[in-house]
Design an enzyme around this catalytic site. Structure first.
Site, PDB file in Angstrom:
ATOM      1  N   HIS A  68       2.458  -1.215  -0.812  1.00 22.98           N
ATOM      2  CA  HIS A  68       1.421  -1.047  -0.045  1.00 22.98           C
ATOM      3  C   HIS A  68       0.099  -0.599  -0.696  1.00 22.98           C
ATOM      4  O   HIS A  68      -0.938  -1.094  -0.581  1.00 22.98           O
ATOM      5  CB  HIS A  68       1.778  -0.245   1.365  1.00 22.98           C
ATOM      6  N   GLU A  71      -0.927  -3.505  -2.859  1.00 22.01           N
ATOM      7  CA  GLU A  71      -1.722  -4.225  -1.921  1.00 22.01           C
ATOM      8  C   GLU A  71      -3.362  -3.990  -1.671  1.00 22.01           C
ATOM      9  O   GLU A  71      -4.183  -4.810  -1.947  1.00 22.01           O
ATOM     10  CB  GLU A  71      -1.253  -4.413  -0.513  1.00 22.01           C
ATOM     11  N   HIS A  72      -3.401  -2.768  -1.592  1.00 24.88           N
ATOM     12  CA  HIS A  72      -4.841  -2.164  -1.608  1.00 24.88           C
ATOM     13  C   HIS A  72      -5.631  -2.374  -2.901  1.00 24.88           C
ATOM     14  O   HIS A  72      -6.630  -2.904  -2.734  1.00 24.88           O
ATOM     15  CB  HIS A  72      -4.779  -0.483  -1.123  1.00 24.88           C
ATOM     16  N   GLU A 148      -5.224   6.151   6.123  1.00 28.18           N
ATOM     17  CA  GLU A 148      -4.284   5.073   7.042  1.00 28.18           C
ATOM     18  C   GLU A 148      -3.108   5.776   7.572  1.00 28.18           C
ATOM     19  O   GLU A 148      -2.673   5.569   8.693  1.00 28.18           O
ATOM     20  CB  GLU A 148      -4.063   3.968   6.113  1.00 28.18           C
TER      21      GLU A 148
END
Length: 450
Positions: A68, A71-72, A148
């Site tokens: 993840h 991905e950012h 997040e």
């Protein structure tokens, strides 16, 4: 068409006319890169997806949450484009772009007008193949991800579903949160994430899918030109990365009950048990079962818990399928003092299906619901693009609308009851989140306070 289209990894070209006059093509490049397109008659837009078959379950060698995190970072710039350049490229044409990390894949996607497809392919190819993973941006994005995670931690539904996955999957990586934990994200190093990037972001892992107004041959040429320009070694011949094993995991057979105390006005209660894999032939039956139980306003859970008793606003049943494991569950949001009652009623409703099955009218109504929803979803090129990616990465077969409807039509009342009985034989785990007592889950077993 009337049958699914097999997608063997050693067949370089596949082409077929599918339902509604659409046309499917797949090319396997000698480098192992796979490109799938679905031309849709009358479409004026195209959805593009760059898929990498790596997810949160693949992080044993790196800090949890690295997939993840990566991905950012791919949105933060390449040698030829800044993060602002990437954003402007889509904003100036009214396009959409984003990414998602799941437990078994990562996808970078965009939706644009047909005239902007080349741009979308070029930008996404640049991001996937040439990300800088800039050290300064790494630390900035670490803070963004921590925010997040904090936001998700404030959402009782997110918390409940994360914990029920852990309860059902046990110590297996499928039970881990996709985004990692604050501790694992704080501990992640750029070197770890860079190694993760180098290991999985390669031609033999990449799957690119396009659906809508798309010319397959042109898309393939545009993609190959872009990847070669950005330095990927497409001249090296390699077989596509093999798909994951579909042999079902041996999941824990113990029930887990957990109460998570939070100062909330509403509590979330989730019950779940091991479900089906992505290739299980009973997936259509599972769709009928979850819809009868809690898939709409006429479902049993909605009618009994919300309409008759007024115990919840949101109540539903659901299923998630992975390559070698799955989960079947029921969930509701209710007042803290009603958690035990709602948990008991959900079990009673499910046991009614186990013991008595469903009615003929329920089956007919549910088949109509699912058939209509399946057809309506395909009005969206995003749904078609995702279907291509999941077919290639996970199941190894493409199922168009006609074949999906045919499979639904094979579901019987007996098969639904058999599947319910199968789920009833598994360990039932429960999670409650909110201002609830330690005894809130007594109707499903002893609870563990946290």
């Amino acid at each position: 068409m009337s049958d699914a289209i097999d997608l063997p990894l050693d067949v370089p070209e596949i082409a077929s006319t599918i339902s509604q006059g659409a046309h499917l093509r797949r090319t396997v490049h000698p480098s192992g890169l796979r490109i799938l397109t679905e031309w849709v008659p009358g479409a004026a837009s195209t959805s593009v997806g760059f898929w990498v078959p790596v997810g949160s379950r693949d992080e044993d060698a790196v800090a949890y949450g690295s997939t993840h995190f990566l991905e950012h970072l791919l949105f933060k710039g390449t040698p030829g484009r800044s993060a602002m350049d990437i954003a402007v490229a889509f904003d100036r044409v009214g396009g959409e772009h984003n990414a998602l990390t799941a437990k078994e894949h990562t996808c970078y996607y965009a939706k644009v007008q047909d005239r902007d497809v080349d741009m979308a392919i070029d930008v996404l190819a640049d991001m996937v193949s040439s990300s800088l993973l800039d050290p300064g941006e790494f630390d900035v994005e670490r803070r963004v991800i921590l925010e997040e995670l904090a936001m998700a931690e404030d959402d009782a539904t997110d918390v409940a579903h994360e914990h029920i996955a852990q309860a059902v999957m046990g110590e297996h990586p499928l039970g881990r949160p996709i985004g990692g934990s604050p501790e694992s994200i704080e501990a992640a190093s750029r070197d770890q994430v860079l190694a993760h990037y180098a290991r999985y972001y390669r031609p033999d892992h990449l799957v690119v899918t396009l659906a809508g107004a798309v010319d397959h041959d042109h898309a393939v040429r545009t993609l190959l030109d872009a990847l070669e320009r950005y330095g990927w070694p497409l001249e090296r011949q390699d077989a596509p990365a093999p798909r994951r094993s579909t042999t079902a995991l041996g999941l824990p057979q113990e029930s887990t009950k957990k109460v998570i105390h939070r100062p909330l006005e509403q509590s979330i209660v989730v019950l779940a048990t091991p479900g089906l894999t992505q290739t299980d032939e009973r997936r259509s039956t599972a769709a009928v079962l979850t819809t009868v139980l809690g898939g709409g306003m006429s479902s049993r859970l909605f009618q009994e818990i919300r309409e008759k008793r007024g115990l919840a606003y949101s109540v539903y049943a659901y299923a998630s399928h992975h390559s070698d494991a799955g989960l079947f569950g029921m969930a509701a949001g209710t007042s803290p003092e009603q958690v035990d009652t709602v948990a008991r009623v959900m079990q009673e409703i499910f046991q009614d299906v186990v013991a008595e099955g469903i009615t003929r009218e329920e089956l007919e109504r549910t088949l109509g619901n699912l058939q209509g929803a399946s057809s309506l979803a395909l009005e969206n090129t995003d749904s078609r693009m995702v279907r291509l990616g999941r077919s290639e990465i996970h199941t190894g077969e493409f199922v168009d609308r006609d074949e999906a409807l045919r499979r639904l039509g094979l579901v019987t009342r007996e098969s639904v009851q058999d599947l319910a009985q199968h789920f009833a034989e598994g360990p039932l785990s429960a999670v409650a989140v909110g201002s609830v007592s330690d005894t809130a889950l007594d109707s499903v077993g002893s609870a563990v306070a946290d």
